[in-house]
Design an enzyme around this catalytic site. Structure first.
Site, mmCIF file in Angstrom:
data_model
loop_
_atom_site.group_PDB
_atom_site.id
_atom_site.type_symbol
_atom_site.label_atom_id
_atom_site.label_comp_id
_atom_site.label_asym_id
_atom_site.label_seq_id
_atom_site.Cartn_x
_atom_site.Cartn_y
_atom_site.Cartn_z
ATOM 1 N N ASP A 30 0.853 -1.184 0.000
ATOM 2 C CA ASP A 30 0.000 0.000 0.000
ATOM 3 C C ASP A 30 0.892 1.238 0.000
ATOM 4 O O ASP A 30 2.038 1.192 0.460
ATOM 5 C CB ASP A 30 -0.925 0.018 1.218
ATOM 6 N N PHE A 247 -32.091 -10.470 -2.412
ATOM 7 C CA PHE A 247 -32.140 -9.126 -2.983
ATOM 8 C C PHE A 247 -33.561 -8.714 -3.354
ATOM 9 O O PHE A 247 -33.779 -7.991 -4.324
ATOM 10 C CB PHE A 247 -31.200 -9.017 -4.193
ATOM 11 N N GLY A 255 -26.355 0.867 -2.334
ATOM 12 C CA GLY A 255 -25.204 1.754 -2.254
ATOM 13 C C GLY A 255 -23.947 0.925 -2.249
ATOM 14 O O GLY A 255 -23.904 -0.182 -2.777
ATOM 15 N N CYS A 258 -19.753 -1.262 -5.086
ATOM 16 C CA CYS A 258 -19.876 -2.089 -6.292
ATOM 17 C C CYS A 258 -21.065 -1.739 -7.170
ATOM 18 O O CYS A 258 -20.887 -1.336 -8.326
ATOM 19 C CB CYS A 258 -19.938 -3.561 -5.896
#
Length: 432
Positions: A30, A247, A255, A258
């Site tokens: 990172d 779903f 939100g 993705c």
């Protein structure tokens, strides 16, 4: 195997920790030295249930560094898990991926498989492989594989260890063998295909789920007008195995990192090739409007929200994460502030992140009770367990005007009958 991971966000860090758990020696890279030092101490920089415990259990096989050259130089496999945020036009920003490719090219000194876990438009891996080979500083054999992720924030560790499937997009037998060896410790179905199909599987999967959410939300809005109950409707639909019950929870839109990004990216690609996906376009439009449902409801209860105290329960886009990306709270709270409302907000893990956007404009509360006290309205944006455990009496006794606008259908409507609380949710009858 010796594996390097570029990027330590949700995708990169979870992938690295799980691969170390499988017995590989993993170096996570990172650019943020402070973040790297935190991870060296066994502390996860992101809130994700189970991740920090898995890190602690596998620290002997985990290394964290900002020195990408040392990490990539002799790695057998290098994963790219950096972000691909959307540009203003909705297309994917590949600058971070390209930067990692250039770093690998400059430092790699052994044959290697480079695995792209970042979500990228169809055909990107072909271009990345060409870019990498053209810039290689040493004469090594290198090949790219596509290995899209399907983890959800809040269940990322479980989703990785017990994935419904592992998708491998490869162009050679050698790349397939290497990737199978990487995941030898897992027992999930493997879908092996070419890279472009793997890239499309990722977009098609996420966008289909976004379609289901937008569809059920539209049905919910119609249910309110016609006197039907969306939860009964969803249950009746979900028992059909051709549809399934996942779903189909109505609410105030999707939100996260993705669905919003991936729907816009695939829509952009389809337009680029003059093959607009009208269903995806509709899902985006429906979701944008659905996020505003609670504000519209709030305005119906008062001539003006000026000076009204509004309790906000939940700031993150979903429970069990501190992620605010595309969270409905980020759309609604600015509107409420513009209307003159005084906001008292509670969230168990998202407050510190939210303060980056609104350090002083709203009051942050340590408890739900503090947020509710003397409130004229309560808006529920996130279905945290602590919220779902509340009783109507809590709202009635603490609020000045007990009006609860539930954007996540946290409670049975019957629970509020005769409670003295106005309960207004999504796609269901309102309790006056």
């Amino acid at each position: 195997m010796k594996i390097a991971i570029a990027g330590t966000g949700y995708v990169g860090l979870v992938t690295g920790v799980v691969l170390a758990h499988l017995g590989h020696n993993v170096t996570c890279v990172d650019v943020d030295e402070k973040k790297v030092e935190t991870m060296r101490q066994g502390i996860s920089p992101i809130y994700e249930p189970g991740l920090e415990e898995l890190m602690a259990a596998n620290m002997e096989r985990l290394t964290f560094t900002t020195d990408y050259a040392s990490a990539y130089r002799d790695a057998e496999v290098i994963y790219i898990g950096v972000g691909t945020p959307e540009k203003r036009d909705g297309s994917a920003n590949l600058s971070y991926v390209n930067q990692v490719i250039d770093q690998i090219a400059a430092t790699l000194e052994r044959d290697c498989i480079v695995v792209v876990k970042s979500t990228v438009p169809i055909g990107t891996n072909d271009k990345l492989e060409q870019r990498l080979r053209e810039k290689l500083a040493h004469p090594v054999a290198v090949e790219l594989a596509s290995n899209p992720e399907f983890l959800s924030q809040g269940t990322a560790v479980k989703d990785t260890l017990h994935a419904a499937r592992i998708v491998l997009g490869v162009e050679s037998q050698h790349a397939e063998e290497v990737m199978r060896a990487v995941y030898a410790g897992l027992d999930q179905p493997m879908v092996v295909t070419n890279r472009r199909s793997a890239e499309m599987i990722k977009y098609a999967s996420n966008d289909f789920l976004a379609l289901k959410i937008s569809y059920i939300n539209e049905i919910a809005n119609l249910c309110e007008l016609l006197g039907a109950d969306i939860q009964d409707v969803a249950r009746g639909m979900g028992l059909d195995p051709r549809i399934g019950n996942k779903f189909l929870n109505a609410g105030i839109g999707y939100g996260g990192s993705c669905f919003p990004k991936d729907t816009k990216a695939l829509h952009w690609v389809s337009n680029y090739y003059d093959r607009e996906l009208k269903t995806i376009k509709a899902a985006i439009e429906v979701n944008d409007q659905q996020k505003l449902v609670l504000v519209k409801k709030a305005r119906s209860y008062y001539d003006s929200l000026e000076g009204k105290k509004v309790a906000v329960l939940g700031l993150t886009f979903k429970p069990e994460t501190d992620d605010l990306r595309e969270a409905p709270s980020l759309v609604n709270i600015p509107i409420l502030l513009d209307d003159g409302a005084e906001i008292s907000a509670w969230d168990p893990v998202g407050v510190n992140n939210y303060k980056r956007f609104y350090p002083d404009e709203i009051t942050y509360c340590d408890t739900i009770e503090e947020a509710l006290r003397d409130a004229d309205l309560c808006l529920i944006f996130t279905e945290w367990a602590d919220v779902k455990a509340l009783e109507p009496e809590t709202f009635r006794s603490l609020m000045k005007n007990p009006i609860v606008l539930d954007g996540r259908n946290c409670f049975p409507v019957s629970k509020f009958a005769g409670s003295g609380v106005v309960y207004d949710s999504i796609g269901r009858a309102k309790v006056e």
